[in-house]
Write a protein that holds these residues in place. Structure first.
Motif, mmCIF file in Angstrom:
data_model
loop_
_atom_site.group_PDB
_atom_site.id
_atom_site.type_symbol
_atom_site.label_atom_id
_atom_site.label_comp_id
_atom_site.label_asym_id
_atom_site.label_seq_id
_atom_site.Cartn_x
_atom_site.Cartn_y
_atom_site.Cartn_z
ATOM 1 N N ASN A 1 79.607 31.668 24.363
ATOM 2 C CA ASN A 1 79.790 30.494 25.229
ATOM 3 C C ASN A 1 79.165 30.679 26.609
ATOM 4 O O ASN A 1 79.805 30.431 27.632
ATOM 5 C CB ASN A 1 81.277 30.151 25.370
ATOM 6 N N LYS A 2 77.889 31.104 26.620
ATOM 7 C CA LYS A 2 77.191 31.309 27.888
ATOM 8 C C LYS A 2 75.843 30.587 27.891
ATOM 9 O O LYS A 2 74.792 31.219 27.969
ATOM 10 C CB LYS A 2 76.961 32.807 28.118
ATOM 11 N N PRO A 3 75.849 29.242 27.811
ATOM 12 C CA PRO A 3 74.559 28.543 27.854
ATOM 13 C C PRO A 3 73.873 28.753 29.206
ATOM 14 O O PRO A 3 74.546 28.957 30.223
ATOM 15 C CB PRO A 3 74.942 27.079 27.645
ATOM 16 N N VAL A 4 72.552 28.716 29.200
ATOM 17 C CA VAL A 4 71.819 28.861 30.454
ATOM 18 C C VAL A 4 71.982 27.595 31.283
ATOM 19 O O VAL A 4 72.221 26.508 30.753
ATOM 20 C CB VAL A 4 70.322 29.187 30.221
ATOM 21 N N LYS A 5 71.845 27.741 32.585
ATOM 22 C CA LYS A 5 72.026 26.608 33.499
ATOM 23 C C LYS A 5 70.713 26.157 34.134
ATOM 24 O O LYS A 5 70.637 25.061 34.664
ATOM 25 C CB LYS A 5 73.000 26.988 34.612
ATOM 26 N N ALA A 6 69.689 27.017 34.102
ATOM 27 C CA ALA A 6 68.425 26.703 34.770
ATOM 28 C C ALA A 6 67.251 27.192 33.934
ATOM 29 O O ALA A 6 67.370 28.168 33.192
ATOM 30 C CB ALA A 6 68.394 27.375 36.147
ATOM 31 N N LYS A 7 66.115 26.506 34.085
ATOM 32 C CA LYS A 7 64.914 26.887 33.340
ATOM 33 C C LYS A 7 64.480 28.315 33.646
ATOM 34 O O LYS A 7 63.880 28.977 32.799
ATOM 35 C CB LYS A 7 63.768 25.927 33.643
ATOM 36 N N GLU A 8 64.785 28.790 34.847
ATOM 37 C CA GLU A 8 64.409 30.158 35.208
ATOM 38 C C GLU A 8 65.068 31.177 34.276
ATOM 39 O O GLU A 8 64.471 32.212 33.957
ATOM 40 C CB GLU A 8 64.778 30.455 36.669
ATOM 41 N N GLU A 9 66.279 30.873 33.821
ATOM 42 C CA GLU A 9 66.953 31.765 32.874
ATOM 43 C C GLU A 9 66.218 31.768 31.530
ATOM 44 O O GLU A 9 66.041 32.820 30.911
ATOM 45 C CB GLU A 9 68.407 31.328 32.681
ATOM 46 N N SER A 10 65.789 30.595 31.086
ATOM 47 C CA SER A 10 65.023 30.505 29.840
ATOM 48 C C SER A 10 63.681 31.213 29.984
ATOM 49 O O SER A 10 63.193 31.851 29.041
ATOM 50 C CB SER A 10 64.797 29.046 29.449
ATOM 51 N N GLN A 11 63.088 31.121 31.164
ATOM 52 C CA GLN A 11 61.813 31.806 31.407
ATOM 53 C C GLN A 11 61.994 33.326 31.290
ATOM 54 O O GLN A 11 61.160 34.006 30.693
ATOM 55 C CB GLN A 11 61.264 31.449 32.788
ATOM 56 N N LYS A 12 63.099 33.851 31.797
ATOM 57 C CA LYS A 12 63.359 35.292 31.680
ATOM 58 C C LYS A 12 63.541 35.707 30.224
ATOM 59 O O LYS A 12 63.093 36.777 29.813
ATOM 60 C CB LYS A 12 64.586 35.681 32.507
ATOM 61 N N ILE A 13 64.187 34.855 29.448
ATOM 62 C CA ILE A 13 64.359 35.138 28.019
ATOM 63 C C ILE A 13 62.989 35.186 27.335
ATOM 64 O O ILE A 13 62.688 36.118 26.579
ATOM 65 C CB ILE A 13 65.271 34.080 27.357
ATOM 66 N N LEU A 14 62.154 34.198 27.612
ATOM 67 C CA LEU A 14 60.805 34.170 27.039
ATOM 68 C C LEU A 14 60.003 35.397 27.459
ATOM 69 O O LEU A 14 59.331 36.024 26.627
ATOM 70 C CB LEU A 14 60.067 32.910 27.494
ATOM 71 N N GLU A 15 60.061 35.742 28.721
ATOM 72 C CA GLU A 15 59.337 36.921 29.201
ATOM 73 C C GLU A 15 59.824 38.186 28.495
ATOM 74 O O GLU A 15 59.031 39.078 28.183
ATOM 75 C CB GLU A 15 59.484 37.053 30.720
ATOM 76 N N GLY A 16 61.110 38.247 28.212
ATOM 77 C CA GLY A 16 61.665 39.392 27.489
ATOM 78 C C GLY A 16 61.112 39.495 26.080
ATOM 79 O O GLY A 16 60.790 40.589 25.602
ATOM 80 N N VAL A 17 60.975 38.349 25.394
ATOM 81 C CA VAL A 17 60.411 38.364 24.044
ATOM 82 C C VAL A 17 58.938 38.777 24.105
ATOM 83 O O VAL A 17 58.478 39.574 23.280
ATOM 84 C CB VAL A 17 60.581 36.999 23.342
ATOM 85 N N LEU A 18 58.211 38.278 25.087
ATOM 86 C CA LEU A 18 56.798 38.658 25.218
ATOM 87 C C LEU A 18 56.660 40.163 25.450
ATOM 88 O O LEU A 18 55.740 40.801 24.914
ATOM 89 C CB LEU A 18 56.131 37.865 26.346
ATOM 90 N N ARG A 19 57.581 40.754 26.214
ATOM 91 C CA ARG A 19 57.579 42.218 26.408
ATOM 92 C C ARG A 19 57.870 42.933 25.090
ATOM 93 O O ARG A 19 57.304 43.983 24.806
ATOM 94 C CB ARG A 19 58.606 42.631 27.459
ATOM 95 N N GLN A 20 58.772 42.363 24.280
ATOM 96 C CA GLN A 20 59.067 42.966 22.981
ATOM 97 C C GLN A 20 57.819 43.006 22.105
ATOM 98 O O GLN A 20 57.581 43.991 21.403
ATOM 99 C CB GLN A 20 60.177 42.194 22.259
ATOM 100 N N TYR A 21 57.025 41.947 22.135
ATOM 101 C CA TYR A 21 55.786 41.931 21.351
ATOM 102 C C TYR A 21 54.909 43.123 21.740
ATOM 103 O O TYR A 21 54.355 43.801 20.883
ATOM 104 C CB TYR A 21 54.984 40.647 21.586
ATOM 105 N N THR A 22 54.772 43.359 23.042
ATOM 106 C CA THR A 22 53.928 44.447 23.541
ATOM 107 C C THR A 22 54.561 45.811 23.297
ATOM 108 O O THR A 22 53.913 46.726 22.795
ATOM 109 C CB THR A 22 53.677 44.261 25.055
ATOM 110 N N ASP A 23 55.834 45.945 23.640
ATOM 111 C CA ASP A 23 56.497 47.252 23.581
ATOM 112 C C ASP A 23 56.901 47.676 22.175
ATOM 113 O O ASP A 23 56.909 48.866 21.864
ATOM 114 C CB ASP A 23 57.756 47.252 24.455
ATOM 115 N N ARG A 24 57.269 46.711 21.338
ATOM 116 C CA ARG A 24 57.835 47.042 20.022
ATOM 117 C C ARG A 24 57.019 46.513 18.844
ATOM 118 O O ARG A 24 57.335 46.800 17.692
ATOM 119 C CB ARG A 24 59.259 46.503 19.916
ATOM 120 N N GLY A 25 56.039 45.656 19.143
ATOM 121 C CA GLY A 25 55.201 45.107 18.082
ATOM 122 C C GLY A 25 55.853 43.997 17.278
ATOM 123 O O GLY A 25 55.304 43.543 16.285
#
Length: 176
Positions: free
Chosen positions: A38-62
Motif C-alpha cells: 500500500n505504497k503508491p507513488v505520489k510524484a512522477k519523480e518517484e516513477s522516474q527513479k524506478i525506471l532508472e533503477g531498471v535501466l541500471r539492472q539491464y547494465t549491471d545484471r543483464g
C-alpha cells in the motif's frame, strides 16, 4: 539493452524513459498497490527513479523487467518479465531470479500476466539457461496466485517478508 519478444497480443521490450507516464499511471494507483505494501507513488519523480533503477539492472545484471505493450494499440500496459534480485533476502534467498508482472488496472482480467509470464519463463530457461525461477505474491492476491500457477510455477510455502512487513507466498519452477 535492447529486447523484443512478441506474443499473440503483446510486445515485451525493454523499459525506456519514454514509458514514464505509463509507469506513473501504474504505480500511483492505490488499487495496483493494494498487495504491494500500500505504497503508491505520489510524484512522477518517484516513477522516474524506478525506471532508472531498471535501466541500471539491464547494465549491471543483464536483465530487468520489460515493458508490456499492447501489440494492436501500442499502449503501455505495465511491466512483466524477469529480474535478478540482489537487494533483499527473501525466504532465505539472497540472490535469485524471479518472474513478475504489474499491470495498469484497466487491463486487468484479460490474461496478460499469464501470457507475458509464460514468455518470461521460456526466456529464463531457453535463453538465460537458468536451472530454476521463483515468484512471489502477497497471500491475499488471488489473481496473482492464479497467474503464477498458470505460467507453471508451483506453490512452495508462505513466509513473512520482514523488510516490507508483508505475508507472502513463495513459488518455484525448475527447468525440465
Amino acid at each position: 539493452m535492447t529486447f523484443h519478444i512478441e506474443t499473440e497480443r503483446l510486445v515485451l521490450r525493454e523499459l525506456r524513459m519514454s514509458d514514464l507516464d505509463g509507469m506513473f499511471e501504474l504505480d500511483s494507483d492505490p488499487e495496483v498497490h493494494k498487495y504491494l505494501g500500500n505504497k503508491p507513488v505520489k510524484a512522477k519523480e518517484e516513477s522516474q527513479k524506478i525506471l532508472e533503477g531498471v535501466l541500471r539492472q539491464y547494465t549491471d545484471r543483464g536483465i530487468g523487467r520489460w515493458a508490456l505493450i499492447n501489440k494492436e494499440t501500442q499502449e503501455f500496459m505495465g511491466w512483466s518479465g524477469l529480474r535478478l534480485n540482489t537487494e533483499y533476502t527473501m525466504n532465505g534467498f539472497t540472490e535469485f531470479y524471479d518472474v513478475g508482472y504489474r499491470i495498469i488496472k484497466r487491463f486487468w482480467g484479460k490474461g496478460y500476466a499469464t501470457e507475458s509470464g509464460k514468455k518470461a519463463v521460456d526466456y529464463a530457461f531457453n535463453v538465460l539457461k537458468l536451472p530454476e525461477l521463483y515468484g512471489m505474491t502477497e497471500i491475499g492476491n488471488r489473481a496473482s496466485h492464479n497467474a503464477l500457477l498458470k505460467i507453471g510455477l508451483e506453490y512452495v510455502e508462505d513466509f513473512y517478508f520482514e523488510e516490507e512487513k508483508l505475508k507472502l507466498r513463495w513459488y518455484k519452477i525448475e527447468k525440465k
